[in-house]
Scaffold this motif. Structure first.
Motif, PDB file in Angstrom:
ATOM      1  N   PRO A  22      -2.611  69.166  38.577  1.00  0.00           N
ATOM      2  CA  PRO A  22      -2.049  67.867  38.944  1.00  0.00           C
ATOM      3  C   PRO A  22      -2.835  66.682  38.392  1.00  0.00           C
ATOM      4  O   PRO A  22      -2.293  65.615  38.180  1.00  0.00           O
ATOM      5  CB  PRO A  22      -2.071  67.870  40.465  1.00  0.00           C
ATOM      6  N   ASP A  23      -4.138  66.827  38.132  1.00  0.00           N
ATOM      7  CA  ASP A  23      -4.939  65.703  37.651  1.00  0.00           C
ATOM      8  C   ASP A  23      -5.116  65.707  36.141  1.00  0.00           C
ATOM      9  O   ASP A  23      -5.615  64.736  35.589  1.00  0.00           O
ATOM     10  CB  ASP A  23      -6.326  65.742  38.286  1.00  0.00           C
ATOM     11  N   GLY A  24      -4.731  66.736  35.468  1.00  0.00           N
ATOM     12  CA  GLY A  24      -4.964  66.850  34.042  1.00  0.00           C
ATOM     13  C   GLY A  24      -4.253  65.799  33.224  1.00  0.00           C
ATOM     14  O   GLY A  24      -4.859  65.156  32.371  1.00  0.00           O
ATOM     15  N   ALA A  25      -2.977  65.580  33.463  1.00  0.00           N
ATOM     16  CA  ALA A  25      -2.219  64.610  32.675  1.00  0.00           C
ATOM     17  C   ALA A  25      -2.697  63.188  32.931  1.00  0.00           C
ATOM     18  O   ALA A  25      -2.792  62.382  32.001  1.00  0.00           O
ATOM     19  CB  ALA A  25      -0.741  64.734  33.002  1.00  0.00           C
ATOM     20  N   ALA A  26      -3.025  62.869  34.172  1.00  0.00           N
ATOM     21  CA  ALA A  26      -3.490  61.524  34.497  1.00  0.00           C
ATOM     22  C   ALA A  26      -4.824  61.230  33.823  1.00  0.00           C
ATOM     23  O   ALA A  26      -5.056  60.132  33.309  1.00  0.00           O
ATOM     24  CB  ALA A  26      -3.621  61.371  36.008  1.00  0.00           C
ATOM     25  N   GLU A  27      -5.721  62.194  33.800  1.00  0.00           N
ATOM     26  CA  GLU A  27      -7.011  61.975  33.169  1.00  0.00           C
ATOM     27  C   GLU A  27      -6.914  61.979  31.652  1.00  0.00           C
ATOM     28  O   GLU A  27      -7.665  61.278  30.984  1.00  0.00           O
ATOM     29  CB  GLU A  27      -7.998  63.039  33.639  1.00  0.00           C
ATOM     30  N   ARG A  28      -5.985  62.735  31.093  1.00  0.00           N
ATOM     31  CA  ARG A  28      -5.814  62.740  29.644  1.00  0.00           C
ATOM     32  C   ARG A  28      -5.317  61.384  29.138  1.00  0.00           C
ATOM     33  O   ARG A  28      -5.717  60.938  28.072  1.00  0.00           O
ATOM     34  CB  ARG A  28      -4.836  63.834  29.233  1.00  0.00           C
ATOM     35  N   ILE A  29      -4.488  60.712  29.901  1.00  0.00           N
ATOM     36  CA  ILE A  29      -4.001  59.383  29.497  1.00  0.00           C
ATOM     37  C   ILE A  29      -5.147  58.379  29.504  1.00  0.00           C
ATOM     38  O   ILE A  29      -5.291  57.570  28.584  1.00  0.00           O
ATOM     39  CB  ILE A  29      -2.868  58.919  30.443  1.00  0.00           C
ATOM     40  N   LEU A  30      -6.006  58.435  30.511  1.00  0.00           N
ATOM     41  CA  LEU A  30      -7.095  57.473  30.627  1.00  0.00           C
ATOM     42  C   LEU A  30      -8.215  57.748  29.643  1.00  0.00           C
ATOM     43  O   LEU A  30      -8.919  56.824  29.214  1.00  0.00           O
ATOM     44  CB  LEU A  30      -7.655  57.483  32.054  1.00  0.00           C
ATOM     45  N   ASN A  31      -8.439  58.994  29.259  1.00  0.00           N
ATOM     46  CA  ASN A  31      -9.569  59.354  28.417  1.00  0.00           C
ATOM     47  C   ASN A  31      -9.178  59.704  26.995  1.00  0.00           C
ATOM     48  O   ASN A  31      -9.959  60.296  26.275  1.00  0.00           O
ATOM     49  CB  ASN A  31     -10.311  60.537  29.043  1.00  0.00           C
ATOM     50  N   SER A  32      -8.012  59.329  26.539  1.00  0.00           N
ATOM     51  CA  SER A  32      -7.603  59.679  25.178  1.00  0.00           C
ATOM     52  C   SER A  32      -8.107  58.610  24.217  1.00  0.00           C
ATOM     53  O   SER A  32      -7.463  57.635  23.912  1.00  0.00           O
ATOM     54  CB  SER A  32      -6.089  59.796  25.093  1.00  0.00           C
ATOM     55  N   GLU A  33      -9.332  58.803  23.703  1.00  0.00           N
ATOM     56  CA  GLU A  33      -9.947  57.838  22.797  1.00  0.00           C
ATOM     57  C   GLU A  33      -9.734  58.209  21.340  1.00  0.00           C
ATOM     58  O   GLU A  33      -9.940  57.383  20.457  1.00  0.00           O
ATOM     59  CB  GLU A  33     -11.433  57.755  23.081  1.00  0.00           C
TER      60      GLU A  33
END
Length: 49
Positions: free
Chosen positions: A34-45
């Protein structure tokens, strides 16, 4: 009062369909990350938008 004869089975049937959909989503792995997609959006540098 006679309308309850139709509404109660319809409500039970719809609740049963919801339960089947929930069981299907659990078995297909919808809630595994459940947290993977949300964190990938914020940390996609690495990819510029």
């Amino acid at each position: 009062m006679s309308m309850l004869i139709y509404l109660i089975p319809a409500a039970l049937f719809m609740g049963f369909l919801g339960l089947i959909a929930f069981a299907w989503s659990l078995r297909s792995g919808q809630y595994e990350d459940p947290d993977g997609a949300a964190e990938r959006i914020l940390n996609s540098e690495d990819k510029p938008l």
